[in-house]
Design a protein around this motif. Structure first.
Motif, PDB file in Angstrom:
ATOM      1  N   MET A 102      -1.465  -4.018  -1.455  1.00  0.00           N
ATOM      2  CA  MET A 102      -1.386  -3.246  -2.671  1.00  0.00           C
ATOM      3  C   MET A 102      -2.749  -2.611  -2.902  1.00  0.00           C
ATOM      4  O   MET A 102      -3.765  -3.282  -2.883  1.00  0.00           O
ATOM      5  N   GLY A 103      -2.757  -1.341  -3.141  1.00  0.00           N
ATOM      6  CA  GLY A 103      -4.004  -0.635  -3.361  1.00  0.00           C
ATOM      7  C   GLY A 103      -4.395  -0.623  -4.828  1.00  0.00           C
ATOM      8  O   GLY A 103      -3.787  -1.283  -5.683  1.00  0.00           O
ATOM      9  N   LEU A 104      -5.413   0.131  -5.099  1.00  0.00           N
ATOM     10  CA  LEU A 104      -5.923   0.224  -6.462  1.00  0.00           C
ATOM     11  C   LEU A 104      -4.889   0.868  -7.388  1.00  0.00           C
ATOM     12  O   LEU A 104      -4.735   0.436  -8.539  1.00  0.00           O
ATOM     13  N   GLY A 105      -4.158   1.842  -6.899  1.00  0.00           N
ATOM     14  CA  GLY A 105      -3.135   2.485  -7.724  1.00  0.00           C
ATOM     15  C   GLY A 105      -2.025   1.532  -8.132  1.00  0.00           C
ATOM     16  O   GLY A 105      -1.553   1.556  -9.272  1.00  0.00           O
ATOM     17  N   GLY A 106      -1.602   0.689  -7.195  1.00  0.00           N
ATOM     18  CA  GLY A 106      -0.568  -0.299  -7.515  1.00  0.00           C
ATOM     19  C   GLY A 106      -1.033  -1.301  -8.559  1.00  0.00           C
ATOM     20  O   GLY A 106      -0.260  -1.709  -9.437  1.00  0.00           O
ATOM     21  N   CYS A 107      -2.287  -1.694  -8.481  1.00  0.00           N
ATOM     22  CA  CYS A 107      -2.837  -2.637  -9.467  1.00  0.00           C
ATOM     23  C   CYS A 107      -2.890  -2.000 -10.855  1.00  0.00           C
ATOM     24  O   CYS A 107      -2.569  -2.649 -11.854  1.00  0.00           O
ATOM     25  N   ILE A 108      -3.282  -0.739 -10.907  1.00  0.00           N
ATOM     26  CA  ILE A 108      -3.340  -0.057 -12.208  1.00  0.00           C
ATOM     27  C   ILE A 108      -1.941   0.124 -12.785  1.00  0.00           C
ATOM     28  O   ILE A 108      -1.730  -0.021 -13.993  1.00  0.00           O
ATOM     29  N   ILE A 109      -0.964   0.383 -11.925  1.00  0.00           N
ATOM     30  CA  ILE A 109       0.423   0.497 -12.397  1.00  0.00           C
ATOM     31  C   ILE A 109       0.914  -0.841 -12.949  1.00  0.00           C
ATOM     32  O   ILE A 109       1.590  -0.893 -13.982  1.00  0.00           O
ATOM     33  N   LEU A 110       0.566  -1.943 -12.269  1.00  0.00           N
ATOM     34  CA  LEU A 110       0.954  -3.264 -12.783  1.00  0.00           C
ATOM     35  C   LEU A 110       0.347  -3.521 -14.156  1.00  0.00           C
ATOM     36  O   LEU A 110       1.017  -4.050 -15.057  1.00  0.00           O
ATOM     37  N   ILE A 111      -0.911  -3.157 -14.333  1.00  0.00           N
ATOM     38  CA  ILE A 111      -1.554  -3.352 -15.635  1.00  0.00           C
ATOM     39  C   ILE A 111      -0.864  -2.503 -16.692  1.00  0.00           C
ATOM     40  O   ILE A 111      -0.598  -2.975 -17.810  1.00  0.00           O
ATOM     41  N   ALA A 112      -0.537  -1.260 -16.363  1.00  0.00           N
ATOM     42  CA  ALA A 112       0.112  -0.374 -17.331  1.00  0.00           C
ATOM     43  C   ALA A 112       1.509  -0.868 -17.700  1.00  0.00           C
ATOM     44  O   ALA A 112       1.871  -0.894 -18.889  1.00  0.00           O
ATOM     45  N   VAL A 113       2.281  -1.279 -16.717  1.00  0.00           N
ATOM     46  CA  VAL A 113       3.635  -1.784 -16.994  1.00  0.00           C
ATOM     47  C   VAL A 113       3.561  -3.069 -17.819  1.00  0.00           C
ATOM     48  O   VAL A 113       4.340  -3.272 -18.759  1.00  0.00           O
ATOM     49  N   GLY A 114       2.621  -3.926 -17.488  1.00  0.00           N
ATOM     50  CA  GLY A 114       2.451  -5.155 -18.265  1.00  0.00           C
ATOM     51  C   GLY A 114       2.070  -4.877 -19.708  1.00  0.00           C
ATOM     52  O   GLY A 114       2.580  -5.520 -20.636  1.00  0.00           O
ATOM     53  N   ALA A 115       1.186  -3.901 -19.918  1.00  0.00           N
ATOM     54  CA  ALA A 115       0.796  -3.555 -21.287  1.00  0.00           C
ATOM     55  C   ALA A 115       1.972  -2.955 -22.049  1.00  0.00           C
ATOM     56  O   ALA A 115       2.161  -3.243 -23.242  1.00  0.00           O
ATOM     57  N   ILE A 116       2.764  -2.150 -21.371  1.00  0.00           N
ATOM     58  CA  ILE A 116       3.941  -1.577 -22.032  1.00  0.00           C
ATOM     59  C   ILE A 116       4.927  -2.669 -22.412  1.00  0.00           C
ATOM     60  O   ILE A 116       5.457  -2.694 -23.536  1.00  0.00           O
TER      61      ILE A 116
ATOM     62  N   LEU B 297      -5.127  -7.242 -12.813  1.00  0.00           N
ATOM     63  CA  LEU B 297      -6.576  -7.447 -12.917  1.00  0.00           C
ATOM     64  C   LEU B 297      -7.123  -8.202 -11.712  1.00  0.00           C
ATOM     65  O   LEU B 297      -8.211  -7.875 -11.206  1.00  0.00           O
ATOM     66  N   ILE B 298      -6.397  -9.200 -11.245  1.00  0.00           N
ATOM     67  CA  ILE B 298      -6.826  -9.925 -10.040  1.00  0.00           C
ATOM     68  C   ILE B 298      -6.831  -8.983  -8.840  1.00  0.00           C
ATOM     69  O   ILE B 298      -7.737  -9.006  -8.013  1.00  0.00           O
ATOM     70  N   GLY B 299      -5.836  -8.128  -8.750  1.00  0.00           N
ATOM     71  CA  GLY B 299      -5.781  -7.154  -7.660  1.00  0.00           C
ATOM     72  C   GLY B 299      -6.936  -6.168  -7.707  1.00  0.00           C
ATOM     73  O   GLY B 299      -7.527  -5.838  -6.679  1.00  0.00           O
ATOM     74  N   VAL B 300      -7.280  -5.685  -8.908  1.00  0.00           N
ATOM     75  CA  VAL B 300      -8.412  -4.761  -9.038  1.00  0.00           C
ATOM     76  C   VAL B 300      -9.703  -5.444  -8.627  1.00  0.00           C
ATOM     77  O   VAL B 300     -10.535  -4.872  -7.911  1.00  0.00           O
ATOM     78  N   ALA B 301      -9.892  -6.699  -9.057  1.00  0.00           N
ATOM     79  CA  ALA B 301     -11.115  -7.429  -8.699  1.00  0.00           C
ATOM     80  C   ALA B 301     -11.194  -7.653  -7.194  1.00  0.00           C
ATOM     81  O   ALA B 301     -12.257  -7.478  -6.576  1.00  0.00           O
ATOM     82  N   THR B 302     -10.079  -8.021  -6.588  1.00  0.00           N
ATOM     83  CA  THR B 302     -10.059  -8.248  -5.145  1.00  0.00           C
ATOM     84  C   THR B 302     -10.301  -6.950  -4.391  1.00  0.00           C
ATOM     85  O   THR B 302     -11.089  -6.905  -3.440  1.00  0.00           O
ATOM     86  N   PHE B 303      -9.652  -5.882  -4.815  1.00  0.00           N
ATOM     87  CA  PHE B 303      -9.815  -4.586  -4.146  1.00  0.00           C
ATOM     88  C   PHE B 303     -11.253  -4.092  -4.246  1.00  0.00           C
ATOM     89  O   PHE B 303     -11.812  -3.597  -3.268  1.00  0.00           O
ATOM     90  N   SER B 304     -11.855  -4.249  -5.419  1.00  0.00           N
ATOM     91  CA  SER B 304     -13.223  -3.755  -5.575  1.00  0.00           C
ATOM     92  C   SER B 304     -14.218  -4.583  -4.768  1.00  0.00           C
ATOM     93  O   SER B 304     -15.188  -4.039  -4.245  1.00  0.00           O
ATOM     94  N   SER B 305     -13.983  -5.883  -4.632  1.00  0.00           N
ATOM     95  CA  SER B 305     -14.907  -6.689  -3.827  1.00  0.00           C
ATOM     96  C   SER B 305     -14.764  -6.367  -2.340  1.00  0.00           C
ATOM     97  O   SER B 305     -15.757  -6.325  -1.614  1.00  0.00           O
ATOM     98  N   ILE B 306     -13.553  -6.112  -1.895  1.00  0.00           N
ATOM     99  CA  ILE B 306     -13.352  -5.740  -0.487  1.00  0.00           C
ATOM    100  C   ILE B 306     -13.922  -4.352  -0.229  1.00  0.00           C
ATOM    101  O   ILE B 306     -14.561  -4.117   0.792  1.00  0.00           O
ATOM    102  N   ALA B 307     -13.717  -3.417  -1.163  1.00  0.00           N
ATOM    103  CA  ALA B 307     -14.237  -2.063  -0.984  1.00  0.00           C
ATOM    104  C   ALA B 307     -15.760  -2.066  -0.999  1.00  0.00           C
ATOM    105  O   ALA B 307     -16.390  -1.280  -0.299  1.00  0.00           O
TER     106      ALA B 307
END
Length: 82
Positions: free
Chosen positions: A1-15, A41-51
């Motif tokens: 899952m990329g950064l876009g998928g993580c942001i979509i999960l956060i948006a859907v969860g907030a909705i 949020l865990i996905g964003v943190a993991t993606f940013s540390s790998i990037a």
């Protein structure tokens, strides 16, 4: 899952958590939304540390080619000529 998928999960969860008032029997949509946000949020943190690890910049090693002709000075013709 990329950064876009993580942001979509956060948006859907907030909705699901903050913008809906649906009631489903046996499913707490507020909890599902919070879980989506946490996973995002865990996905964003993991993606940013790998990037960050991938962005190590190694300067390219290029061979230096010296194509100048080397003249020797022999005292008779001052290094010029044959």
């Amino acid at each position: 899952m990329g950064l876009g998928g993580c942001i979509i999960l956060i948006a859907v969860g907030a909705i699901l958590t903050f913008a809906t008032d649906w009631d489903m029997q046996g499913v707490n949509l507020d909890l599902v939304g919070v879980i989506f946000m946490v996973v995002g949020l865990i996905g964003v943190a993991t993606f940013s540390s790998i990037a960050r690890r991938r962005r190590v910049v190694v300067p390219p090693t290029t061979p230096v080619v010296d194509d100048r002709s080397h003249h020797t000075r022999d005292g008779y013709n001052n290094g010029y000529g044959a």
